[in-house]
Write a protein that holds these residues in place. Structure first.
Motif, PDB file in Angstrom:
ATOM      1  N   UNK A  49     -27.697 -24.053  25.920  1.00 46.10           N
ATOM      2  CA  UNK A  49     -28.770 -23.569  26.796  1.00 46.10           C
ATOM      3  C   UNK A  49     -28.814 -24.324  28.121  1.00 46.10           C
ATOM      4  N   UNK A  50     -27.997 -25.350  28.254  1.00 45.61           N
ATOM      5  CA  UNK A  50     -27.980 -26.125  29.495  1.00 45.61           C
ATOM      6  C   UNK A  50     -27.294 -25.335  30.607  1.00 45.61           C
ATOM      7  N   UNK A  51     -27.782 -25.424  31.835  1.00 43.37           N
ATOM      8  CA  UNK A  51     -27.085 -24.762  32.951  1.00 43.37           C
ATOM      9  C   UNK A  51     -25.713 -25.364  33.221  1.00 43.37           C
ATOM     10  N   UNK A  52     -25.444 -26.533  32.656  1.00 38.39           N
ATOM     11  CA  UNK A  52     -24.147 -27.181  32.844  1.00 38.39           C
ATOM     12  C   UNK A  52     -23.118 -26.765  31.795  1.00 38.39           C
ATOM     13  N   UNK A  53     -23.536 -25.996  30.785  1.00 41.87           N
ATOM     14  CA  UNK A  53     -22.606 -25.636  29.712  1.00 41.87           C
ATOM     15  C   UNK A  53     -21.562 -24.635  30.193  1.00 41.87           C
ATOM     16  N   UNK A 139     -35.611 -31.027  28.286  1.00 42.41           N
ATOM     17  CA  UNK A 139     -34.839 -31.237  29.517  1.00 42.41           C
ATOM     18  C   UNK A 139     -33.792 -32.320  29.319  1.00 42.41           C
ATOM     19  N   UNK A 140     -34.160 -33.375  28.591  1.00 42.44           N
ATOM     20  CA  UNK A 140     -33.222 -34.480  28.353  1.00 42.44           C
ATOM     21  C   UNK A 140     -32.043 -34.013  27.506  1.00 42.44           C
ATOM     22  N   UNK A 141     -32.317 -33.226  26.471  1.00 41.15           N
ATOM     23  CA  UNK A 141     -31.229 -32.739  25.625  1.00 41.15           C
ATOM     24  C   UNK A 141     -30.304 -31.803  26.399  1.00 41.15           C
ATOM     25  N   UNK A 142     -30.859 -30.974  27.276  1.00 32.81           N
ATOM     26  CA  UNK A 142     -30.038 -30.062  28.063  1.00 32.81           C
ATOM     27  C   UNK A 142     -29.170 -30.781  29.086  1.00 32.81           C
ATOM     28  N   UNK A 143     -29.557 -31.971  29.466  1.00 34.64           N
ATOM     29  CA  UNK A 143     -28.782 -32.717  30.464  1.00 34.64           C
ATOM     30  C   UNK A 143     -27.911 -33.804  29.842  1.00 34.64           C
ATOM     31  N   UNK A 144     -27.897 -33.878  28.501  1.00 32.59           N
ATOM     32  CA  UNK A 144     -27.176 -34.953  27.812  1.00 32.59           C
ATOM     33  C   UNK A 144     -25.733 -34.536  27.541  1.00 32.59           C
ATOM     34  N   UNK A 145     -24.744 -35.205  28.140  1.00 31.46           N
ATOM     35  CA  UNK A 145     -23.352 -34.841  27.887  1.00 31.46           C
ATOM     36  C   UNK A 145     -22.784 -35.594  26.684  1.00 31.46           C
ATOM     37  N   UNK A 146     -21.854 -34.952  25.991  1.00 27.74           N
ATOM     38  CA  UNK A 146     -21.105 -35.647  24.941  1.00 27.74           C
ATOM     39  C   UNK A 146     -19.649 -35.724  25.367  1.00 27.74           C
ATOM     40  N   UNK A 147     -19.083 -36.920  25.302  1.00 25.42           N
ATOM     41  CA  UNK A 147     -17.683 -37.113  25.658  1.00 25.42           C
ATOM     42  C   UNK A 147     -17.016 -37.985  24.601  1.00 25.42           C
ATOM     43  N   UNK A 148     -15.701 -37.847  24.513  1.00 25.50           N
ATOM     44  CA  UNK A 148     -14.940 -38.743  23.660  1.00 25.50           C
ATOM     45  C   UNK A 148     -14.129 -38.031  22.596  1.00 25.50           C
ATOM     46  N   UNK A 149     -13.045 -38.686  22.207  1.00 26.49           N
ATOM     47  CA  UNK A 149     -12.164 -38.165  21.166  1.00 26.49           C
ATOM     48  C   UNK A 149     -12.570 -38.649  19.782  1.00 26.49           C
ATOM     49  N   UNK A 150     -13.713 -39.331  19.689  1.00 29.30           N
ATOM     50  CA  UNK A 150     -14.078 -39.995  18.436  1.00 29.30           C
ATOM     51  C   UNK A 150     -14.188 -39.034  17.257  1.00 29.30           C
ATOM     52  N   UNK A 151     -14.726 -37.831  17.464  1.00 26.76           N
ATOM     53  CA  UNK A 151     -14.867 -36.894  16.366  1.00 26.76           C
ATOM     54  C   UNK A 151     -13.524 -36.558  15.739  1.00 26.76           C
ATOM     55  N   UNK A 152     -12.535 -36.220  16.584  1.00 27.65           N
ATOM     56  CA  UNK A 152     -11.191 -35.928  16.077  1.00 27.65           C
ATOM     57  C   UNK A 152     -10.554 -37.171  15.465  1.00 27.65           C
ATOM     58  N   UNK A 153     -10.808 -38.335  16.050  1.00 25.17           N
ATOM     59  CA  UNK A 153     -10.208 -39.568  15.539  1.00 25.17           C
ATOM     60  C   UNK A 153     -10.794 -39.941  14.186  1.00 25.17           C
ATOM     61  N   UNK A 154     -12.079 -39.688  13.984  1.00 21.43           N
ATOM     62  CA  UNK A 154     -12.650 -39.904  12.658  1.00 21.43           C
ATOM     63  C   UNK A 154     -12.041 -38.923  11.653  1.00 21.43           C
ATOM     64  N   UNK A 155     -11.687 -37.733  12.113  1.00 20.30           N
ATOM     65  CA  UNK A 155     -10.946 -36.818  11.252  1.00 20.30           C
ATOM     66  C   UNK A 155      -9.589 -37.370  10.885  1.00 20.30           C
TER      67      UNK A 155
END
Length: 233
Positions: A49-53, A139-155
């Motif tokens: 729902x973020x305008x940045x998505x 508003x904070x959740x819509x502007x919060x970015x997630x970055x990183x390879x950690x999810x795949x690396x934990x896999x």
């Protein structure tokens, strides 16, 4: 499947997919340092729902990092365990495993954010003194970015622990020797505890759990079909 050894040095002996993922992550970090607003705005993962998505962000966020130390820790872990899995499975199966676990990590993270959004929207609908704080949280959740390879690396960590459960591993901290199957259970417990109790440490703990969950499911599926070590040429 046979692998040849090249005397050109450590980097030239990395398996193909592992090496290319490492290169892409390093170049993305360089570009992020040069154009941080553009890179985070375009390629980090935002709530839908973020305008940045943007539609490509579930993939591109896996190659983004918050800084050089974040990148180093992820890539160091990836090299330690990803090389082994790629040599076991071959490049195509390993690449599939890496991306599916990374997407699974993003999906679980988005699912948790959905529950948070639903809670805050309910508070807004109720009105009262909690509504203003809920709007700020949305508003904070819509502007919060997630970055990183950690999810795949934990896999990847889950994959290693399932293929080599009795391999003894010693972490840098704590330097305690334990079999891989015990370490992965400890990692699951830590991520679950920190995710449930929302320690606000800036880490997407449910993304880590999502990567491990998808890694576990994929390997269980391959084992059930007897295709764990079938390679595509």
């Amino acid at each position: 499947m046979q692998y040849s050894y090249n005397r050109g040095g450590f980097f030239s002996n990395l398996p193909t997919v592992t090496k290319n993922i490492l290169i892409i992550n390093v170049f993305m970090m360089i570009f992020t340092k040069l154009r941080p607003d553009f890179m985070y705005g375009m390629f980090a993962l935002y709530y839908p729902t973020s305008p940045l998505f943007e539609w490509w962000q579930p993939v591109t966020h896996m190659f983004m990092h918050g800084g050089w130390w974040h990148l180093f820790l992820n890539m160091f872990t990836f090299l330690m365990f990803g090389c082994t899995l790629e040599r076991q499975w071959g490049p195509k199966k390993f690449l599939l495993f890496y991306f599916i676990t990374g997407l699974g990590a993003a999906a679980l993270h988005m699912g948790v954010m959905y529950l948070q959004m639903h809670h805050y929207l309910g508070l807004v609908a109720e009105g009262g003194v909690a509504a203003a704080g809920a709007r700020a949280s949305i508003r904070a959740l819509n502007s919060l970015p997630m970055v990183g390879a950690s999810g795949a690396i934990y896999g990847v960590l889950m994959g290693f622990a399932m293929l080599f459960p009795d391999t003894v591993m010693v972490l840098l901290f704590p330097p305690i020797p334990l079999k891989a199957k015990w370490w992965i259970l400890i990692f699951v417990a830590i991520e679950l505890f920190t995710g449930i109790f929302e320690l606000h440490d800036g880490v997407a703990h449910f993304a880590h759990l999502g990567g491990m969950l998808l890694g576990w499911l994929m390997i269980k599926y391959w084992k059930s079909k007897g295709t764990m070590y079938q390679y595509e040429q």
